[in-house]
Motif scaffolding. Structure first.
Motif: not given
Length: 297
Positions: A180-186, A188-199
């Motif tokens: 929730g905290t991170l999602a407020q910084q960007t 929703p689409n960018d948040m999904r893309q960033l999380c998809s690159k995680l392990q």
């Protein structure tokens, strides 16, 4: 690759070549086995194992050295398979290792080994401290420790492809606990893309699970070490939920957590509660000592 690591590679390769030449000279088809030939053979294996260590090759499954079965790194792997992982205990072990061995590399020829050893210990220390702060839901300390580990990883061996495995696991958990905290910084689409690159994209796994099994809600809660006798549910923060809203059944869920606190001490136990009034089944389990996963269908 750092200068120390590069130097150690050159030194070890040189030693390995000399040992191979010596071994070729000593090996003859009908020469009886002597103590010297046995020693040379063992020395060659030891050199290969040391070279494998410097390259962190023993962490890969493809090649197993002759010392693999006795490697102390296995203890970390075996510990990680235990769900009741106590980060403070591991930190104490790491600090003990650092204290016991910090003065063990006096010889100048061990400078490269000392540099690698120090970096490895510091990286583990930073990441397990980050996991401790994540368990306490401390955003900034967790972020600072992850950054510290990242800085040290950049100075570490660059050949190992999966050298950031533990860091990836910590980042994945960080992205879930503070979604929730991170999602407020960007966006929703960018948040999904960033999380998809995680392990591990834990939030997307939560979304997929909720949709696949048509669950009413999937929630992570923290009890913040609240006494079971209290009725102050404001201190039970929702870490993350999907759908992203506070469910109307929250009071009932928190009451269930309080009532089943003793059973939930067993992190392998899953508790099922059926509400005849709502015709709804609640599933509760402990993710970490102070964090609970709740699903209701």
């Amino acid at each position: 690759m750092s200068f120390c690591t590069h130097t150690s590679h050159i030194f070890l390769n040189s030693v390995l070549r000399k040992q191979k030449n010596m071994l070729k000279k000593k090996k003859e088809p009908k020469t009886p086995v002597t103590t010297w030939s046995v020693f040379l053979n063992f020395l060659q294996q030891l050199s290969l194992a040391e070279k494998s260590y410097i390259e962190i090759g023993f962490l890969q499954n493809k090649h197993k050295s002759f010392l693999r079965k006795r490697c102390k790194y296995d203890r970390i792997y075996n510990t990680s398979s235990n769900r009741q992982l106590r980060y403070l205990d591991i930190l104490n072990h790491i600090e003990t290792i650092i204290q016991r061995n910090s003065l063990g590399f006096i010889d100048i020829s061990m400078t490269a080994v000392r540099a690698v050893f120090s970096l490895e210990c510091e990286i583990l220390e930073q990441l397990f401290k980050a996991l401790t702060e994540l368990q306490r839901l401390q955003f900034l300390p967790s972020l600072a420790l992850i950054h510290g580990a990242h800085t040290r990883l950049n100075a570490w061996e660059s050949k190992m492809q999966n050298r950031e495995r533990l860091k990836g696991a910590v980042l994945s958990k960080f992205s879930l606990y503070f979604h929730g905290t991170l999602a407020q910084q960007t966006t929703p689409n960018d948040m999904r893309q960033l999380c998809s690159k995680l392990q591990h994209d834990y939030y997307q796994k939560m979304v997929t699970f909720q949709r696949k099994y048509d669950a009413a809600c999937v929630i992570l809660l923290s009890d913040n070490q609240v006494s079971c006798d209290t009725t102050d549910y404001d201190s039970f923060p929702i870490i993350v939920s999907y759908p992203p809203r506070s469910p109307p059944q929250l009071d009932m869920i928190l009451k269930m957590i309080s009532e089943t606190a003793n059973d939930l001490l067993n992190m392998d136990k899953v508790i099922y509660k059926f509400s005849s009034q709502e015709q709804c089944t609640y599933i509760l389990t402990t993710v970490e000592p102070n964090i609970y996963l709740v699903i209701f269908v």
